[in-house]
Design a protein around this motif. Sequence first.
Motif, PDB file in Angstrom:
ATOM      1  N   VAL A  73       0.838  -1.206   0.000  1.00 14.80           N
ATOM      2  CA  VAL A  73       0.000   0.000   0.000  1.00 14.80           C
ATOM      3  C   VAL A  73       0.870   1.253   0.000  1.00 14.80           C
ATOM      4  O   VAL A  73       0.488   2.286  -0.587  1.00 14.80           O
ATOM      5  CB  VAL A  73      -0.968  -0.012   1.207  1.00 14.80           C
ATOM      6  CG1 VAL A  73      -0.261   0.341   2.513  1.00 14.80           C
ATOM      7  CG2 VAL A  73      -2.130   0.937   0.980  1.00 14.80           C
ATOM      8  N   LEU A  76       2.186   1.857  -3.604  1.00 16.78           N
ATOM      9  CA  LEU A  76       1.118   2.276  -4.509  1.00 16.78           C
ATOM     10  C   LEU A  76       0.426   3.563  -4.075  1.00 16.78           C
ATOM     11  O   LEU A  76      -0.408   4.093  -4.811  1.00 16.78           O
ATOM     12  CB  LEU A  76       0.074   1.155  -4.620  1.00 16.78           C
ATOM     13  CG  LEU A  76       0.564  -0.180  -5.186  1.00 16.78           C
ATOM     14  CD1 LEU A  76      -0.555  -1.211  -5.170  1.00 16.78           C
ATOM     15  CD2 LEU A  76       1.100   0.001  -6.609  1.00 16.78           C
ATOM     16  N   SER A  86       4.271   3.766 -10.004  1.00 14.58           N
ATOM     17  CA  SER A  86       3.109   2.880 -10.070  1.00 14.58           C
ATOM     18  C   SER A  86       1.997   3.297  -9.116  1.00 14.58           C
ATOM     19  O   SER A  86       1.143   2.489  -8.770  1.00 14.58           O
ATOM     20  CB  SER A  86       3.548   1.444  -9.746  1.00 14.58           C
ATOM     21  OG  SER A  86       4.200   1.388  -8.486  1.00 14.58           O
ATOM     22  N   VAL A  88      -1.341   4.499  -7.427  1.00 16.23           N
ATOM     23  CA  VAL A  88      -2.766   4.435  -7.771  1.00 16.23           C
ATOM     24  C   VAL A  88      -3.534   5.054  -6.612  1.00 16.23           C
ATOM     25  O   VAL A  88      -2.968   5.516  -5.630  1.00 16.23           O
ATOM     26  CB  VAL A  88      -3.216   2.979  -8.018  1.00 16.23           C
ATOM     27  CG1 VAL A  88      -2.476   2.372  -9.203  1.00 16.23           C
ATOM     28  CG2 VAL A  88      -2.995   2.132  -6.765  1.00 16.23           C
ATOM     29  N   SER A  89      -4.849   5.059  -6.725  1.00 16.17           N
ATOM     30  CA  SER A  89      -5.650   5.598  -5.629  1.00 16.17           C
ATOM     31  C   SER A  89      -5.583   4.657  -4.424  1.00 16.17           C
ATOM     32  O   SER A  89      -5.338   3.456  -4.558  1.00 16.17           O
ATOM     33  CB  SER A  89      -7.104   5.773  -6.068  1.00 16.17           C
ATOM     34  OG  SER A  89      -7.749   4.512  -6.194  1.00 16.17           O
ATOM     35  N   TYR A  90      -5.831   5.221  -3.240  1.00 17.89           N
ATOM     36  CA  TYR A  90      -5.839   4.400  -2.025  1.00 17.89           C
ATOM     37  C   TYR A  90      -6.886   3.299  -2.093  1.00 17.89           C
ATOM     38  O   TYR A  90      -6.680   2.204  -1.560  1.00 17.89           O
ATOM     39  CB  TYR A  90      -6.083   5.275  -0.802  1.00 17.89           C
ATOM     40  CG  TYR A  90      -4.852   5.944  -0.262  1.00 17.89           C
ATOM     41  CD1 TYR A  90      -3.848   5.200   0.343  1.00 17.89           C
ATOM     42  CD2 TYR A  90      -4.690   7.321  -0.351  1.00 17.89           C
ATOM     43  CE1 TYR A  90      -2.708   5.815   0.848  1.00 17.89           C
ATOM     44  CE2 TYR A  90      -3.557   7.946   0.159  1.00 17.89           C
ATOM     45  CZ  TYR A  90      -2.570   7.190   0.752  1.00 17.89           C
ATOM     46  OH  TYR A  90      -1.444   7.788   1.255  1.00 17.89           O
ATOM     47  N   TRP A  91      -8.004   3.567  -2.722  1.00 19.12           N
ATOM     48  CA  TRP A  91      -9.091   2.589  -2.774  1.00 19.12           C
ATOM     49  C   TRP A  91      -8.728   1.375  -3.620  1.00 19.12           C
ATOM     50  O   TRP A  91      -9.328   0.309  -3.466  1.00 19.12           O
ATOM     51  CB  TRP A  91     -10.363   3.250  -3.288  1.00 19.12           C
ATOM     52  CG  TRP A  91     -10.844   4.328  -2.371  1.00 19.12           C
ATOM     53  CD1 TRP A  91     -10.828   5.680  -2.597  1.00 19.12           C
ATOM     54  CD2 TRP A  91     -11.370   4.156  -1.055  1.00 19.12           C
ATOM     55  NE1 TRP A  91     -11.314   6.350  -1.507  1.00 19.12           N
ATOM     56  CE2 TRP A  91     -11.664   5.453  -0.540  1.00 19.12           C
ATOM     57  CE3 TRP A  91     -11.634   3.035  -0.258  1.00 19.12           C
ATOM     58  CZ2 TRP A  91     -12.197   5.641   0.726  1.00 19.12           C
ATOM     59  CZ3 TRP A  91     -12.163   3.235   1.014  1.00 19.12           C
ATOM     60  CH2 TRP A  91     -12.447   4.525   1.486  1.00 19.12           C
ATOM     61  N   LEU A  92      -7.778   1.534  -4.520  1.00 21.15           N
ATOM     62  CA  LEU A  92      -7.269   0.388  -5.272  1.00 21.15           C
ATOM     63  C   LEU A  92      -6.051  -0.214  -4.577  1.00 21.15           C
ATOM     64  O   LEU A  92      -5.860  -1.437  -4.582  1.00 21.15           O
ATOM     65  CB  LEU A  92      -6.892   0.816  -6.693  1.00 21.15           C
ATOM     66  CG  LEU A  92      -6.321  -0.283  -7.610  1.00 21.15           C
ATOM     67  CD1 LEU A  92      -7.309  -1.444  -7.753  1.00 21.15           C
ATOM     68  CD2 LEU A  92      -5.972   0.292  -8.979  1.00 21.15           C
ATOM     69  N   ALA A  93      -5.233   0.631  -3.954  1.00 22.97           N
ATOM     70  CA  ALA A  93      -4.015   0.156  -3.299  1.00 22.97           C
ATOM     71  C   ALA A  93      -4.330  -0.747  -2.112  1.00 22.97           C
ATOM     72  O   ALA A  93      -3.639  -1.744  -1.877  1.00 22.97           O
ATOM     73  CB  ALA A  93      -3.171   1.345  -2.843  1.00 22.97           C
ATOM     74  N   PRO A  95      -7.020  -2.913  -1.384  1.00 19.58           N
ATOM     75  CA  PRO A  95      -7.317  -4.328  -1.686  1.00 19.58           C
ATOM     76  C   PRO A  95      -6.150  -5.071  -2.326  1.00 19.58           C
ATOM     77  O   PRO A  95      -5.964  -6.264  -2.086  1.00 19.58           O
ATOM     78  CB  PRO A  95      -8.528  -4.252  -2.632  1.00 19.58           C
ATOM     79  CG  PRO A  95      -8.547  -2.859  -3.138  1.00 19.58           C
ATOM     80  CD  PRO A  95      -7.956  -2.008  -2.069  1.00 19.58           C
ATOM     81  N   LEU A  96      -5.344  -4.368  -3.123  1.00 21.85           N
ATOM     82  CA  LEU A  96      -4.173  -5.012  -3.713  1.00 21.85           C
ATOM     83  C   LEU A  96      -3.169  -5.400  -2.628  1.00 21.85           C
ATOM     84  O   LEU A  96      -2.529  -6.461  -2.706  1.00 21.85           O
ATOM     85  CB  LEU A  96      -3.505  -4.084  -4.732  1.00 21.85           C
ATOM     86  CG  LEU A  96      -4.258  -3.864  -6.049  1.00 21.85           C
ATOM     87  CD1 LEU A  96      -3.541  -2.839  -6.919  1.00 21.85           C
ATOM     88  CD2 LEU A  96      -4.436  -5.182  -6.800  1.00 21.85           C
TER      89      LEU A  96
END
Length: 333
Positions: A73, A76, A86, A88-93, A95-96
């Motif tokens: 997290v 990202l 790389s 991305v938004s926190y909302w994607l980071a 779950p990844l």
Amino acid sequence: MSLMSRSHWILTALVLAILVSMPLLLPDFWLSGILGRSLIYGIVALSITFLASYGGFISLAQTMLAGIAGYTVAILAPTAIPASDSAVSYWLAMPLAVLAATVAGAVVGLIAIRTRDIYLLMITLALAVGFSLFAQSNIDWFNGYEGIRNVVGPDLFGLPFRTHAVFYYVSLTLAALLYVLVLYVVRTPFGLVLQGIRDNPRRVAALGYNVAVHRIAAFAMAGFIAGCGGVLITFYNIGITPGSIGMTATVNVLVMSVIGGLGHPVGAFIGAVIFTLIDTFAATIYDRDRFNTLIGLVFLGIVVASPDGVLGLGKRLTGWGKRKDTEDGGTPH
């Protein structure tokens, strides 16, 4: 539903109601610095308790799995320093990051699939130490010893994630959901088979169940739980460094699990609260340069007085275990 089961859920609901009301009763320091911190580290301890109580094996790699989620997290995160290409938004980071910890948990299970007891401890400890040293030496991904900073989390309902009430309620909600998840899973066919493997793996294998697959799945679930805790810990610390996932952090989470009690998932959170209180105030109670001595003495005192932790001591004092056995038709012990 039995009387004891009903009483258990009533007590759980009462405790949850009290915890929900805490922002109205406590100052910000206690809300996030004590209770919030206890909840997020309790989640990582919960992953150890789940494996120990229902799988019969203790893993020292759970802090590593939390660290994998934390570093994922952080790498990202759109606000991270140093910035990553790389991002991305926190909302994607988020779950990844949890997915990465879950996959890593399955890999740990695959590596440790045929080991138990001291051999399992040594393998998982070696993995944890190895990952910490790798993070410390790697500059390109993990920024070496300095780690990754300014990982503040997403805004929620228009408020920064690190707002004391927001952070506390998110931590409490996630801890409660994961606690209920563990209680549910151990009553499913998967959970019952896992407990059978804990007691007699050969008999379970003779019944046609794949012992190896169930063990790997248990480690994957523990990785999922630890990953959730790792993301919140990274937000709490506003970043992550190799020191936050090193040997000291690994031992601390294990101590939380043991002093709380490995016999039930709630023990992870009880131990986390006790450890957080001692860790926070030991320096003012005892010599500032030797406050770890006080922590060690408390740990030894609890273990000597009750090998199954504070939870086990509470059961013996209240007679809860005896009443449950009597109600179920068993022999009190």
